[in-house]
Design a protein around this motif. Structure first.
Motif, mmCIF file in Angstrom:
data_model
loop_
_atom_site.group_PDB
_atom_site.id
_atom_site.type_symbol
_atom_site.label_atom_id
_atom_site.label_comp_id
_atom_site.label_asym_id
_atom_site.label_seq_id
_atom_site.Cartn_x
_atom_site.Cartn_y
_atom_site.Cartn_z
ATOM 1 N N GLN A 2 122.597 59.848 -26.298
ATOM 2 C CA GLN A 2 122.262 59.709 -27.232
ATOM 3 C C GLN A 2 122.477 58.754 -28.639
ATOM 4 O O GLN A 2 121.665 58.044 -29.206
ATOM 5 C CB GLN A 2 122.699 61.105 -28.132
ATOM 6 N N ASN A 58 121.759 63.405 -16.490
ATOM 7 C CA ASN A 58 122.406 65.254 -17.301
ATOM 8 C C ASN A 58 120.884 65.365 -16.969
ATOM 9 O O ASN A 58 119.371 65.181 -16.761
ATOM 10 C CB ASN A 58 121.501 64.448 -19.078
ATOM 11 N N ARG A 59 120.971 66.942 -16.617
ATOM 12 C CA ARG A 59 120.242 67.750 -15.353
ATOM 13 C C ARG A 59 119.253 68.671 -16.339
ATOM 14 O O ARG A 59 117.572 68.401 -16.210
ATOM 15 C CB ARG A 59 121.030 68.736 -14.522
ATOM 16 N N LYS A 60 120.306 67.915 -17.298
ATOM 17 C CA LYS A 60 118.697 69.067 -18.595
ATOM 18 C C LYS A 60 118.190 67.971 -18.718
ATOM 19 O O LYS A 60 117.015 68.660 -19.078
ATOM 20 C CB LYS A 60 119.547 69.732 -19.995
ATOM 21 N N ILE A 61 118.218 67.753 -18.449
ATOM 22 C CA ILE A 61 116.684 65.713 -18.788
ATOM 23 C C ILE A 61 115.708 65.755 -17.703
ATOM 24 O O ILE A 61 114.838 65.591 -18.127
ATOM 25 C CB ILE A 61 117.270 64.422 -19.551
ATOM 26 N N LYS A 62 116.341 66.027 -16.910
ATOM 27 C CA LYS A 62 115.960 65.910 -15.389
ATOM 28 C C LYS A 62 114.644 66.990 -15.838
ATOM 29 O O LYS A 62 114.013 66.734 -15.026
ATOM 30 C CB LYS A 62 116.795 65.178 -14.790
ATOM 31 N N THR A 63 115.179 68.074 -16.229
ATOM 32 C CA THR A 63 114.468 69.344 -15.748
ATOM 33 C C THR A 63 113.465 69.372 -16.893
ATOM 34 O O THR A 63 112.375 69.739 -16.591
ATOM 35 C CB THR A 63 115.487 70.420 -16.062
ATOM 36 N N LEU A 64 114.102 69.084 -18.130
ATOM 37 C CA LEU A 64 112.943 68.821 -19.537
ATOM 38 C C LEU A 64 111.203 67.623 -18.494
ATOM 39 O O LEU A 64 110.334 67.702 -18.613
ATOM 40 C CB LEU A 64 113.142 67.971 -20.429
ATOM 41 N N HIS A 65 112.080 67.156 -17.959
ATOM 42 C CA HIS A 65 111.250 66.231 -17.334
ATOM 43 C C HIS A 65 110.230 66.592 -16.282
ATOM 44 O O HIS A 65 109.252 66.387 -16.072
ATOM 45 C CB HIS A 65 112.389 64.921 -16.523
ATOM 46 N N SER A 68 107.893 69.052 -17.872
ATOM 47 C CA SER A 68 106.782 68.745 -18.683
ATOM 48 C C SER A 68 106.065 67.021 -18.514
ATOM 49 O O SER A 68 104.968 66.782 -18.235
ATOM 50 C CB SER A 68 107.657 67.591 -19.917
ATOM 51 N N SER A 72 107.415 64.055 -21.357
ATOM 52 C CA SER A 72 108.857 63.788 -22.590
ATOM 53 C C SER A 72 108.782 62.254 -22.538
ATOM 54 O O SER A 72 109.222 61.692 -24.036
ATOM 55 C CB SER A 72 109.811 64.899 -22.417
#
Length: 102
Positions: A2, A58-65, A68, A72
């Motif tokens: 961030q 980051n798992r959340k970013i990997k999941t978002l990627h 999507s 993303s």
């Protein structure tokens, strides 16, 4: 992650128009797209590195990627392009439409 993105964003949104203004004449800024395109390509390379690092860390970013289907990442590139164009517009307005610039 961030903090890196905030730093990149701050320089794109706050400093690029000033660098353009200080480095080029008002007429050169209007025709500067090739030079800014080279800058933009370098910025995309940096963005890709930061994005890949974020996916790994980051798992959340990997999941978002994943969810999507990679959109993303494309959206982030779209925002960088949009910010770049805004900075060119600001530099142009500085010279040709002072009231609108302010």
């Amino acid at each position: 992650m961030q903090l890196k993105l905030l730093g990149i964003n701050a320089h794109i949104n706050g400093d690029l128009w000033q660098a353009l203004r200080d480095s080029y004449t008002e007429y050169e800024i209007q025709n500067i797209s090739k030079t800014v395109f080279l800058f933009h390509q370098s910025l995309l390379y940096i963005y890709k590195g930061v994005y890949d690092e974020a996916i790994t860390a980051n798992r959340k970013i990997k999941t978002l990627h994943t969810l999507s289907l990679g959109l993303s990442e494309k959206f982030g590139k779209h925002l960088l392009r949009k910010w770049r164009k805004r900075q060119i517009k600001l530099a142009t307005l500085y010279y040709f439409k002072q009231n609108r610039f302010e």
